[in-house]
Design an enzyme around this catalytic site. Sequence first.
Site, PDB file in Angstrom:
ATOM      1  CG  HIS A 173      40.628  36.645  45.694  1.00 57.10           C
ATOM      2  ND1 HIS A 173      39.474  37.409  45.758  1.00 57.10           N
ATOM      3  CD2 HIS A 173      40.410  35.724  44.720  1.00 57.10           C
ATOM      4  CE1 HIS A 173      38.609  36.974  44.864  1.00 57.10           C
ATOM      5  NE2 HIS A 173      39.146  35.952  44.219  1.00 57.10           N
ATOM      6  CE  LYS A 175      41.160  38.646  42.295  1.00 53.06           C
ATOM      7  NZ  LYS A 175      40.398  37.932  41.323  1.00 53.06           N
ATOM      8  CG  ASP A 180      54.879  55.377  35.121  1.00 58.79           C
ATOM      9  OD1 ASP A 180      55.738  54.606  35.597  1.00 58.79           O
ATOM     10  OD2 ASP A 180      54.915  55.785  33.949  1.00 58.79           O
TER      11      ASP A 180
END
Length: 513
Positions: A173, A175, A180
């Site tokens: 789950h 995110k 870079d």
Amino acid sequence: RSSWLLLAPLLSPPVPVITAPPCSLCPEGAHRFQWIRNLVPEFGISSSHVKVLSSPTEFYELLKAQIKAAKQRVVMASLYLGTGLLEQELVYCLEETLEKSLQAKGSPDLRVSILLDYTRGSRGRKNSRTMLIPLLQRFPEQVRVSLFHTPNLRGLLRLLIPERFNETIGLQHIKVYLFDDNVILSGANLSDLYFTNRQDRYVLLQDSPEIADFFTELVDAIGDVSLQLQQDDTVQMMEGMVHPYQGDKVAYCEIANRRVMEVINSARTRQELLHAKTFHSSQPGSSLLSQPDSQASGSLKPEPDTWIYPLIQMKPFGIQIDEMVTETLLTEAERDARIYLTTGYFNLTQAYMDLILGTRAEYRILLASPEVNGFFGAKGVAGAIPAAYVYIERQFYSEVCDLQQQQRVQLQEYSRAGWTFHAKGLWLYLAGSDLPCLTLIGSPNFGYRSVHRDLEAQVAIVTENKALQQQLHQEQEQLYLCSGVVSASTFEQPNRYVKLWVKLVTPLIKNFF
């Protein structure tokens, strides 16, 4: 209810406190949160490197721009990648950037690593996997796609539970979107709804190599214990790695715990050494500060006024850092402090509910009205989920009223025509302050799933900078502006009617959504 008995385990420090000299990077005001660095690495940065975004469109445009500008690495962790035109455009951006890297002189530097959930990413004939296979076929040396499969979905259970329902057992789950040395932390997935009309939260940490390295290593560690997508749409584990659902569960979880904790502990050690080095170099007469041109040449970074603490929660692997920090923050919040807590899916753990009801701070809890719940209008059993959330909300509201806490603990429902609500996190305002000094932002929803089933990550951002505090305050205000205060009359509205079968089933299934 004896709230003191409940809090007793939290009042003692979870790990031995490090008796190090006070760190010159952290002025007095930030000291109240320095205990977090006993658990996780502390990254001191300038507040000028932090940008709070407010809309799905801004998030989507930033993703595309960052992909196009990437030179060394693109690391993206999400629940899934959608299959629409907007998601296809993201894939085209990746393809274009990889192509440019191939055409550059010498060997291509760009590496792309994508981590998704296996069950959600495999749903349907056209899915996250089929979206990404062309990249694997075209750039096999530069692209890695890892699909995390929970070790708790195995054996007969795995054979019997149908698609979609198998996602209730446990998910990847997290995110995190990293390009870079720039990192976006969010609760948003890579899907068209999250780019258009599903409200979430997003923060960009610019030019932050140490934080980018940490999240790269974290995604690599989870990727190493995940299934690797192949060019022919098959999956296989890395050589020598225990299989998540065919191999020994205990052995798999031990390996996963070791890999993730290595990332956390090595980063924590690195940051402590860096702090010590900076502390000594900032003493009078140090060689660094005695160089007259060092400030002018830009070799000295501005002194940090903001600190980032990554909080990881992976209960299947025995890692409970986010839970520990969140519970301690709620426990230690003083009288007249204000906590604005938001979740798209209001289903707090019992521990969080008891702390909210049993401690002294004021709470303003923002949750989704039924119409902006992500499951509103869904087919089949899923269509009843908004009603289940109404039932859970009503039970909590009744408990608040029974304890006569309505002034201190207030529920507010987000409502916005044509939108859904997915924002999660909290803002902490110290007593007497009009601006927040701490926010939590990332993937956890403060519910049972986030604490016990799924892999989660968020960051605590602590800042003394007034301009950044103002940004965070405006973000909070903007979200809460679209809400109405919950009262007894709220539950008398026709759209709040909860069928008897939903009331009966909710206690049995509330730990799965």
